[in-house]
Design a protein around this motif. Structure first.
Motif, PDB file in Angstrom:
ATOM      1  N   THR A 153      -9.094  73.584 -41.920  1.00 27.72           N
ATOM      2  CA  THR A 153      -9.537  72.568 -40.961  1.00 27.72           C
ATOM      3  C   THR A 153     -10.775  71.855 -41.480  1.00 27.72           C
ATOM      4  N   PRO A 154     -11.062  70.671 -40.963  1.00 23.16           N
ATOM      5  CA  PRO A 154     -12.262  69.936 -41.384  1.00 23.16           C
ATOM      6  C   PRO A 154     -13.545  70.502 -40.795  1.00 23.16           C
ATOM      7  N   THR A 192      -5.724  71.090 -35.993  1.00 25.82           N
ATOM      8  CA  THR A 192      -6.520  72.315 -36.061  1.00 25.82           C
ATOM      9  C   THR A 192      -5.930  73.399 -35.177  1.00 25.82           C
ATOM     10  N   MET A 193      -5.523  73.028 -33.968  1.00 27.39           N
ATOM     11  CA  MET A 193      -4.962  74.009 -33.049  1.00 27.39           C
ATOM     12  C   MET A 193      -3.643  74.579 -33.577  1.00 27.39           C
ATOM     13  N   ARG A 194      -2.849  73.739 -34.211  1.00 28.51           N
ATOM     14  CA  ARG A 194      -1.591  74.232 -34.782  1.00 28.51           C
ATOM     15  C   ARG A 194      -1.876  75.192 -35.934  1.00 28.51           C
ATOM     16  N   PHE A 195      -2.869  74.867 -36.769  1.00 24.98           N
ATOM     17  CA  PHE A 195      -3.270  75.779 -37.831  1.00 24.98           C
ATOM     18  C   PHE A 195      -3.661  77.136 -37.258  1.00 24.98           C
ATOM     19  N   LEU A 196      -4.479  77.099 -36.195  1.00 29.41           N
ATOM     20  CA  LEU A 196      -4.939  78.339 -35.571  1.00 29.41           C
ATOM     21  C   LEU A 196      -3.755  79.169 -35.064  1.00 29.41           C
ATOM     22  N   PHE A 213       9.863  77.756 -37.230  1.00 29.23           N
ATOM     23  CA  PHE A 213       8.941  76.666 -36.934  1.00 29.23           C
ATOM     24  C   PHE A 213       9.681  75.333 -37.063  1.00 29.23           C
ATOM     25  N   GLU A 214       9.581  74.523 -36.040  1.00 27.60           N
ATOM     26  CA  GLU A 214      10.223  73.197 -36.038  1.00 27.60           C
ATOM     27  C   GLU A 214       9.224  72.157 -36.515  1.00 27.60           C
ATOM     28  N   GLU A 215       9.635  71.357 -37.515  1.00 26.57           N
ATOM     29  CA  GLU A 215       8.791  70.282 -38.050  1.00 26.57           C
ATOM     30  C   GLU A 215       7.394  70.818 -38.345  1.00 26.57           C
ATOM     31  N   ILE A 216       7.309  71.677 -39.323  1.00 26.98           N
ATOM     32  CA  ILE A 216       6.081  72.414 -39.597  1.00 26.98           C
ATOM     33  C   ILE A 216       4.915  71.513 -39.982  1.00 26.98           C
ATOM     34  N   GLU A 217       5.215  70.309 -40.426  1.00 22.58           N
ATOM     35  CA  GLU A 217       4.138  69.413 -40.863  1.00 22.58           C
ATOM     36  C   GLU A 217       3.495  68.628 -39.725  1.00 22.58           C
ATOM     37  N   ASN A 218       4.021  68.737 -38.500  1.00 23.08           N
ATOM     38  CA  ASN A 218       3.506  67.955 -37.379  1.00 23.08           C
ATOM     39  C   ASN A 218       2.017  68.208 -37.154  1.00 23.08           C
ATOM     40  N   GLY A 219       1.244  67.122 -37.093  1.00 23.38           N
ATOM     41  CA  GLY A 219      -0.181  67.222 -36.806  1.00 23.38           C
ATOM     42  C   GLY A 219      -1.029  67.698 -37.955  1.00 23.38           C
ATOM     43  N   ILE A 220      -0.426  67.982 -39.115  1.00 23.35           N
ATOM     44  CA  ILE A 220      -1.157  68.517 -40.255  1.00 23.35           C
ATOM     45  C   ILE A 220      -1.523  67.377 -41.213  1.00 23.35           C
ATOM     46  N   HIS A 221      -2.791  67.315 -41.596  1.00 23.38           N
ATOM     47  CA  HIS A 221      -3.209  66.278 -42.543  1.00 23.38           C
ATOM     48  C   HIS A 221      -2.510  66.504 -43.877  1.00 23.38           C
ATOM     49  N   PRO A 222      -1.976  65.438 -44.503  1.00 20.44           N
ATOM     50  CA  PRO A 222      -1.248  65.610 -45.773  1.00 20.44           C
ATOM     51  C   PRO A 222      -2.047  66.327 -46.849  1.00 20.44           C
ATOM     52  N   ASN A 223      -3.390  66.134 -46.841  1.00 19.81           N
ATOM     53  CA  ASN A 223      -4.216  66.773 -47.857  1.00 19.81           C
ATOM     54  C   ASN A 223      -4.341  68.283 -47.664  1.00 19.81           C
TER      55      ASN A 223
END
Length: 324
Positions: A153-154, A192-196, A213-223
């Motif tokens: 997370t940032p 951040t919440m999804r990461f947690l 997990f459905e669409e695991i990349e949702n809300g996640i920054h590409p970097n």
């Protein structure tokens, strides 16, 4: 295979017409071959079945009467007339299915305060605060979790704090930064919440046998996608937990390596049906697999499944692993 049929009242009902189970490549039972012989009764509510020993096509034991509207595996797992091999394989399968968790995370549910003692993450992410509170009882797990959170997370996270809110005893997750400032889960981003939630599910003491997990990349920054994949791979290697994830992200595919890339399945539509193929079975050169995400973004996979011969010719015309 499932079929919809009409019962005596004319109302539609669903029945199973074909079911198969294999263990280590060996058939345990099947309605499609002579390992399980099926004779439907007149009323259509039951089937008669006899099972042979694995590798032996001679039927043994009495004929069993089973329901057609229930999976055979759940019936055979406890049937006294089934062979020991059949019962054991069916019970193993049922145990695996019962350990599966389908997480469809929702930001509002992730941020919601929860009651102490609720230490199982809900399918939408409920109870995240108390799941993490329970995880932090183990200092080793807490340190690992905080380290991953700081990387993923940032935020400059150096600890977790659980603040009691309201008169009902519910607690709210707070992220503690290096200077001691507390950041409420309400102020954290969806990503951040999804990461947690991912980290809590995988690093917690009650990890499931399999997560979907459905669409695991949702809300996640590409970097930070590669950090998420690193977390998933390390956590599963340590615990033996299996992860099944869907994605439309080219970045996800480009970051996958080794066994993870070999296990990628491509799902496409073929009329009214879905078609599943393994990535490693597509006509790709070894160098092409490292740019699987680029091929997905270009639409090459659709051509590979619809026109396999054309896709193979196209692959042979690449230079340096890149499309010409």
């Amino acid at each position: 295979m499932i079929r919809e049929r009409r019962n005596r009242t004319g109302r539609p009902s669903v029945s199973i017409i074909r079911e198969e189970l294999f263990s280590s490549g060996k058939p345990i039972f099947s309605t499609a071959d002579s390992y399980l012989k099926i004779d439907q009764l007149d009323d259509g509510s039951q089937i008669m079945a006899r099972i042979a020993k694995t590798g032996n096509r001679k039927y043994i034991g009495p004929t069993m009467k089973l329901r057609q509207d229930q999976p055979l595996v759940s019936q055979l797992a406890a049937h006294p007339d089934a062979t020991a091999i059949t019962r054991s394989a069916c019970r193993t399968l049922l145990a695996g299915l019962s350990s599966m968790r389908f997480l469809d995370l929702e930001p509002q549910a992730l941020r919601r305060p929860s009651l102490p003692g609720q230490n199982a993450l809900g399918d939408r992410g409920e109870n995240l605060s108390t799941v993490l509170q329970d995880l932090c009882e183990d200092k080793g797990r807490e340190e690992a979790f905080v380290e991953w959170t700081r990387e993923l997370t940032p935020l400059d996270v150096h600890g977790l704090h659980f603040q009691e809110v309201g008169l009902d005893g519910k607690v709210q997750l707070m992220l503690k930064e290096q200077d001691g400032r507390l950041i409420s889960a309400d102020s954290a981003s969806d990503g951040t919440m999804r990461f947690l939630a991912y980290a809590a599910a995988l690093l917690g003491p009650k990890a499931a046998g399999t997560y979907v997990f459905e669409e695991i990349e949702n809300g996640i920054h590409p970097n930070r996608v590669h950090l998420l994949l690193e977390l998933l791979q390390k956590a599963t290697a340590a615990s033996g937990t299996q992860i099944i994830a869907t994605t439309h992200s080219p970045a996800i595919l480009n970051f996958l390596r080794g066994e993870a890339l070999e296990n990628v399945l491509l799902v496409t539509r073929d009329g009214e049906n879905s078609r599943v193929r393994r990535l490693k079975d597509l006509p790709l050169a070894a160098s092409d697999k490292s740019i699987a995400g680029d091929l997905l973004e270009s639409g090459w996979f659709e051509n590979a499944t619809a026109y396999p011969n054309a896709a193979e010719s196209e692959t042979s015309g690449k230079e340096g692993g890149k499309p010409v």
